[in-house]
Enzyme design. Sequence first.
Site, PDB file in Angstrom:
ATOM      1  CG  ASP A 249      -2.572  -1.026  -5.288  1.00 44.31           C
ATOM      2  OD1 ASP A 249      -3.155  -0.148  -5.961  1.00 44.31           O
ATOM      3  OD2 ASP A 249      -2.201  -2.118  -5.760  1.00 44.31           O
ATOM      4  CG  ASP A 253      -8.261  -0.999  -7.283  1.00 39.53           C
ATOM      5  OD1 ASP A 253      -7.831   0.164  -7.194  1.00 39.53           O
ATOM      6  OD2 ASP A 253      -8.181  -1.685  -8.325  1.00 39.53           O
TER       7      ASP A 253
HETATM    8  C1  IPM Z   1      -2.453   2.618  -8.331  1.00 38.20           C
HETATM    9  C2  IPM Z   1      -1.804   1.631  -9.281  1.00 38.20           C
HETATM   10  C3  IPM Z   1      -0.290   1.692  -9.173  1.00 38.20           C
HETATM   11  C4  IPM Z   1       0.063   1.267  -7.760  1.00 38.20           C
HETATM   12  C5  IPM Z   1       0.512   0.879 -10.195  1.00 38.20           C
HETATM   13  C6  IPM Z   1       0.078   1.119 -11.594  1.00 38.20           C
HETATM   14  C7  IPM Z   1       1.973   1.151 -10.043  1.00 38.20           C
HETATM   15  O1  IPM Z   1      -2.314   0.347  -9.071  1.00 38.20           O
HETATM   16  O2  IPM Z   1      -2.114   3.804  -8.396  1.00 38.20           O
HETATM   17  O3  IPM Z   1      -3.298   2.213  -7.540  1.00 38.20           O
HETATM   18  O4  IPM Z   1       0.121   0.056  -7.475  1.00 38.20           O
HETATM   19  O5  IPM Z   1       0.313   2.143  -6.936  1.00 38.20           O
HETATM   20 MN    MN Z   2      -4.025   0.318  -7.723  1.00 37.02          MN
END
Ligand code: IPM
Ligand code: MN
Length: 369
Positions: A249, A253
Amino acid sequence: MDLKILVTAGDGIGPEVTGEAVSILKEIAELGGRDFSFAEKRIGGVAIVNDGAPLPADTLAAALESDAVLLGAVGGNEFNALPPDKRPEAGLLQLRAALGGFANLRPAFAFKELAINSPLREEVVAGADILFVRELLGGLYFGQPRGWNKSEENGGGEAWNTMRYTRGEVARLARIAFSLAQKRRRKLTSVDKANVLEVSQLWRATVNEVAMEFPGVQVEHQYVDAMAMHLMNQPRNYDVVLTENLFGDILSDESAVITGSLGMLPSATIGGKVNLYEPVHGSAPDIAGKGLANPLGAILTGALILRHSGGLEAEAAAIEAAVRKVLEQGYRTPDLARGNTAGLTVLSTKEMGAKVRETVKEQLLAPSR
Ligand code: IPM
Ligand code: MN
Ligand code: NAD
């Protein structure tokens, strides 16, 4: 029916970006005489408000009956005070668990045209092409026990979550990641925290076992802290990056910095009953409803639906080529026009969707095909 798609647009910019992805998929269906069906159901905050739960039963039932689910985003500031199991995000996690896909593929590709938008130097990012394979059904997100004891002992509370993986969960994911690496540049980087965590030691040992089945793929291991740095220093060094749920995650990002914007990243989750497709970004409450959202991540997610659920590689590639062409022509949403904007045309969400749609149409109707 060639492809039965359930759209769960969700909250914030979710409906804006999925709207553009769907209109392009409809165009492709029409051009190729294909039968795609689209149903819409609520999830997330909009479902809490209208149905009293973040994943209503009819949404789940429709998802399980579809060939592919396209999710926009969930979440909003008005729900921030709710406990994790009542929040919009819980609806998404319940949907992921019910659909059963454990391998979340997050390609991060640095279009040369967008290098100028990255805070990293152009020669560092241009051409970077990474495929994150993120475990999606385990780790801290789903591990038991979890909880929050709010009693006054311990000075007002104690909370805990558990990062837990079985060998089988790691092995099934690693096999998918190695198979994908075999078809790419044959390099796999597994990311863990094996210098501190037993769960990461199991992870690393299991990845090494699976690696023996794939002698053609070069495997390396990185600790997640160092990996966060290496990704920014030398993103072109990576091909497939295999990691657990929370690390994936965070790193995915972070990879938005390489691609120019979080709004550029698509994802596909495979391995379960029904594949789930989501752009990587969230509901972006800061820009929702203003026509500022970049729909390209959602549009590229549409391409992944065609590739992984439709078996329509040429059509998937046509969407990807159209995105590249539109960027080459200098069209940008505001998130992609932060650096030197000379020669660029800044478009709204809908205008960008329309540009890609027109370009896909030109590509698919071109006489060379
Ligand atoms: C993602 C989001 C989700 C995650 C959340 C909204 C549950 O951040 O898809 O990256 O953490 O997986
Ligand atoms: Mn995420
Ligand atoms: P976010 O991804 O929504 O936004 C982070 C930043 O990136 C914001 O400045 C936003 O404006 C920008 N951004 C995101 N997508 C963009 C796009 N397509 N075009 C242009 N700019 C874009 O993350 P956040 O602000 O931390 O979270 C907001 C809400 O979204 C939270 O409730 C969070 O839980 C949720 N969330 C949901 C998902 C999902 O549903 N898959 C993913 C991540 C976050």
